[in-house]
Every structure is written in structure tokens, then in C-alpha cells.
Design a protein around this motif. Structure first.
Motif, PDB file in Angstrom:
ATOM      1  N   ILE A  53       0.837  -0.612   0.222  1.00  0.00           N
ATOM      2  CA  ILE A  53       0.237  -0.198   0.427  1.00  0.00           C
ATOM      3  C   ILE A  53       0.862   0.875   0.292  1.00  0.00           C
ATOM      4  O   ILE A  53       1.970   1.531   0.216  1.00  0.00           O
ATOM      5  CB  ILE A  53      -1.216  -0.175   1.301  1.00  0.00           C
ATOM      6  N   THR A  54       0.483   2.125  -0.432  1.00  0.00           N
ATOM      7  CA  THR A  54       1.128   3.768  -1.383  1.00  0.00           C
ATOM      8  C   THR A  54       1.061   4.563   0.613  1.00  0.00           C
ATOM      9  O   THR A  54      -0.124   4.558   0.648  1.00  0.00           O
ATOM     10  CB  THR A  54       1.002   4.038  -1.962  1.00  0.00           C
ATOM     11  N   PRO A  55       1.189   5.565   0.696  1.00  0.00           N
ATOM     12  CA  PRO A  55       0.938   6.513   1.907  1.00  0.00           C
ATOM     13  C   PRO A  55      -0.456   7.223   1.095  1.00  0.00           C
ATOM     14  O   PRO A  55      -1.015   7.475   1.983  1.00  0.00           O
ATOM     15  CB  PRO A  55       1.949   7.521   2.041  1.00  0.00           C
ATOM     16  N   ASP A  56      -0.504   7.734  -0.300  1.00  0.00           N
ATOM     17  CA  ASP A  56      -1.576   8.493  -0.065  1.00  0.00           C
ATOM     18  C   ASP A  56      -2.466   7.177  -0.379  1.00  0.00           C
ATOM     19  O   ASP A  56      -4.148   7.845  -0.072  1.00  0.00           O
ATOM     20  CB  ASP A  56      -1.202   8.945  -2.142  1.00  0.00           C
ATOM     21  N   GLU A  57      -2.478   6.057  -0.747  1.00  0.00           N
ATOM     22  CA  GLU A  57      -3.533   4.833  -0.840  1.00  0.00           C
ATOM     23  C   GLU A  57      -4.272   4.826   0.867  1.00  0.00           C
ATOM     24  O   GLU A  57      -5.509   4.709   0.792  1.00  0.00           O
ATOM     25  CB  GLU A  57      -3.170   3.788  -0.607  1.00  0.00           C
ATOM     26  N   GLY A 144       7.042   0.230   9.630  1.00  0.00           N
ATOM     27  CA  GLY A 144       6.444   0.306   8.278  1.00  0.00           C
ATOM     28  C   GLY A 144       5.025   1.074   8.348  1.00  0.00           C
ATOM     29  O   GLY A 144       4.461   0.406   6.551  1.00  0.00           O
ATOM     30  N   ALA A 145       4.532   1.318   9.428  1.00  0.00           N
ATOM     31  CA  ALA A 145       3.719   2.992   8.407  1.00  0.00           C
ATOM     32  C   ALA A 145       3.435   4.103   7.920  1.00  0.00           C
ATOM     33  O   ALA A 145       5.549   3.788   7.676  1.00  0.00           O
ATOM     34  CB  ALA A 145       2.757   3.575   9.897  1.00  0.00           C
ATOM     35  N   LYS A 146       2.858   3.363   7.003  1.00  0.00           N
ATOM     36  CA  LYS A 146       3.257   4.801   5.968  1.00  0.00           C
ATOM     37  C   LYS A 146       2.848   6.656   5.698  1.00  0.00           C
ATOM     38  O   LYS A 146       2.479   6.753   4.563  1.00  0.00           O
ATOM     39  CB  LYS A 146       1.912   4.753   4.189  1.00  0.00           C
ATOM     40  N   LEU A 147       1.860   6.833   6.724  1.00  0.00           N
ATOM     41  CA  LEU A 147       0.867   7.484   6.785  1.00  0.00           C
ATOM     42  C   LEU A 147       1.186   8.183   8.579  1.00  0.00           C
ATOM     43  O   LEU A 147       0.637   7.678   9.543  1.00  0.00           O
ATOM     44  CB  LEU A 147       0.002   7.345   6.345  1.00  0.00           C
ATOM     45  N   ILE A 148       1.762   9.425   8.512  1.00  0.00           N
ATOM     46  CA  ILE A 148       1.680  10.316  10.187  1.00  0.00           C
ATOM     47  C   ILE A 148       0.428  11.278   9.838  1.00  0.00           C
ATOM     48  O   ILE A 148       1.030  11.744   9.315  1.00  0.00           O
ATOM     49  CB  ILE A 148       2.646  10.999  10.212  1.00  0.00           C
ATOM     50  N   ILE A 149      -0.911  11.604  11.005  1.00  0.00           N
ATOM     51  CA  ILE A 149      -1.289  11.946  10.963  1.00  0.00           C
ATOM     52  C   ILE A 149      -1.183  12.933  11.953  1.00  0.00           C
ATOM     53  O   ILE A 149      -1.658  12.121  13.088  1.00  0.00           O
ATOM     54  CB  ILE A 149      -3.190  11.543  10.825  1.00  0.00           C
TER      55      ILE A 149
END
Length: 249
Positions: A53-57, A144-149
């Protein structure tokens, strides 16, 4: 008369067949929807899925999850022993959310995420320090997390406390981490007071921006990961009233 009865009988038979087909199609759709919901409620993120999976996904998944949360269609999660057992062998979350401490902000629910989907770090005022930066580096570089909010929220008591320059035990030191956002808000056109909701939101949004800047400037690991596209770092403002998110530029 006999011919007429045959025609009427034929008409009723056709209507019966049409109705039967409609019921079958409807039932098939219902079964398909139930299977889909069951798959989501039982699903646990795997390493292969996380890697693909991609960060945008991931970001789009979290946006869609918030839409489900707000529309009353949030997933009914299966937290049975079988599902809990599935995550004991490892964790492969999609994202890391830095949220305020506030009890009115249920992070996993807001994004309609389940067991093993998201790392959550919480501190009043959603600022970063060395411990939280280390936690984010673990979440992204190691796990492996792809996103930081970075998520602030409406009516934040920490933001109001910083504006009012509250002095109380360790809270005084904690609120000092939010003071840069107040300095960033000097150009606000209006009453600069904790009683002015517009000003509190303005400071809140600047606090989110400051936190993101702190992440990038104080973590070489995370900054490099964002530059090379391995992760995405975004800011959101959560409305307690509507349950919706505003993305902060």
C-alpha cells in the motif's frame, strides 16, 4: 373462455418468474454485502498488504473511514478471541496518528480503523517531544507505517490553556510546547482570547503546522522518509460538533 384463462395464467406465471428473479438478485446482493462487511470486520492487516500500500492510498482509506464514521456506516468490528489471536504474531499498521489527549476524540473510531491498523500517540495539545518522535520513528522506520497524521481538535483545552498562560504544576511546562503556535498567530485579525472560538481554532491550526515542522526538523529519519516518498505527513483539524476533518496546509 378457455383461451382467456390460459392467457391470464401465463401472465401470472411470468409475473411470478420476474418476482422470483428480482428476489434472487436482491438476496445475492445482500449476501455479497454481508460477505464484504464480514471480511472488513474480520480483517487484520498483513505484512504483504502493508508493504504494497502507498501513503496516498492509506490517506484515502482514512478519509473514506471518516466518511463512514460520519454517515453512520462505520464498520462493526469483530474483536473476538480469534481476531485478537491474529495480531499477537506481529503488527503491521498503516499509519501513526498523533492526537490530543481529549477523551472526546476516539482516534480509531474517527477513521473507522480496527485492531492492528493504526499506531496512536496522545498528549494534550498534540505536540512532539523526543519520546513521541522516537515513537513515530519506530512506527514508520521499524514497523512500516506509511502515514503520519497530526490531529488537533475543536475546543481544545490545552490550546486554551496556552492562550491563557495557565500556571499549574507540570501543566505549565507542558503548555510551553504550544506557545510557538501563539507566536505564529500574531497576525490574527480579531480578539486574541480563549473565549474567541475563531482565534482558538487559528492557534490550533498553527499548532498543527508547528508540530509537523518539528517532526521534519527534529527527526532526520522521518524527514528523509517523507522526501523519498516512503511516508506522508499531514495535519487535520477534527470538529467535535460534526465529526468531520479539515486538512491543514
Amino acid at each position: 373462455m378457455i383461451i382467456r384463462l390460459i392467457k391470464i395464467g401465463s401472465l401470472f406465471m411470468n409475473l411470478f418468474l420476474i418476482a422470483s428473479c428480482s428476489i434472487k438478485i436482491h438476496n445475492n446482493k445482500q449476501d455479497s454485502n454481508l460477505d464484504y462487511l464480514a471480511n472488513i470486520s474480520n480483517h487484520v492487516m498483513t505484512k504483504a498488504e502493508q508493504e504494497s500500500i502507498t501513503p496516498d492510498e492509506v490517506l484515502q482509506e482514512f478519509k473514506d473511514g471518516n466518511n463512514r464514521f460520519n454517515s453512520g456506516n462505520a464498520t462493526i468490528r469483530n474483536h473476538s478471541e480469534q481476531i485478537r489471536s491474529a495480531v499477537t504474531g506481529g503488527q503491521f499498521p498503516k499509519a501513526m496518528v498523533l492526537s490530543c489527549l481529549d477523551s472526546r476524540v476516539p482516534v480509531e473510531d474517527v477513521f473507522d480503523q480496527g485492531l492492528g491498523d493504526v499506531f496512536v500517540g496522545r498528549v494534550a495539545g498534540n505536540f512532539v517531544n523526543r519520546d513521541l518522535l522516537g515513537s513515530m520513528e519506530f512506527a514508520c522506520k521499524v514497523s512500516g507505517a506509511k502515514l503520519i497524521i497530526v490531529m488537533g481538535h475543536q475546543h481544545c483545552g490545552a490550546i486554551k490553556g496556552a492562550i491563557d498562560d495557565v500556571k499549574l504544576g507540570n501543566i505549565t511546562s507542558m503548555l510551553s510546547n504550544i506557545k510557538p503556535a501563539i507566536s505564529m498567530s500574531k497576525n490574527f485579525d480579531g480578539q486574541k482570547s480563549s473565549s474567541n472560538e475563531a482565534y482558538v481554532k487559528f492557534v490550533n491550526e498553527n499548532n498543527i503546522r508547528n508540530t509537523i515542522n518539528e517532526i521534519k526538523s527534529k527527526s532526520e529519519i522521518l524527514n528523509e522518509m517523507e522526501i523519498n516518498g516512503s511516508i506522508k505527513i499531514v495535519g487535520v483539524y477534527y470538529s467535535l460538533l460534526t465529526g468531520k476533518l479539515e486538512f491543514i496546509n
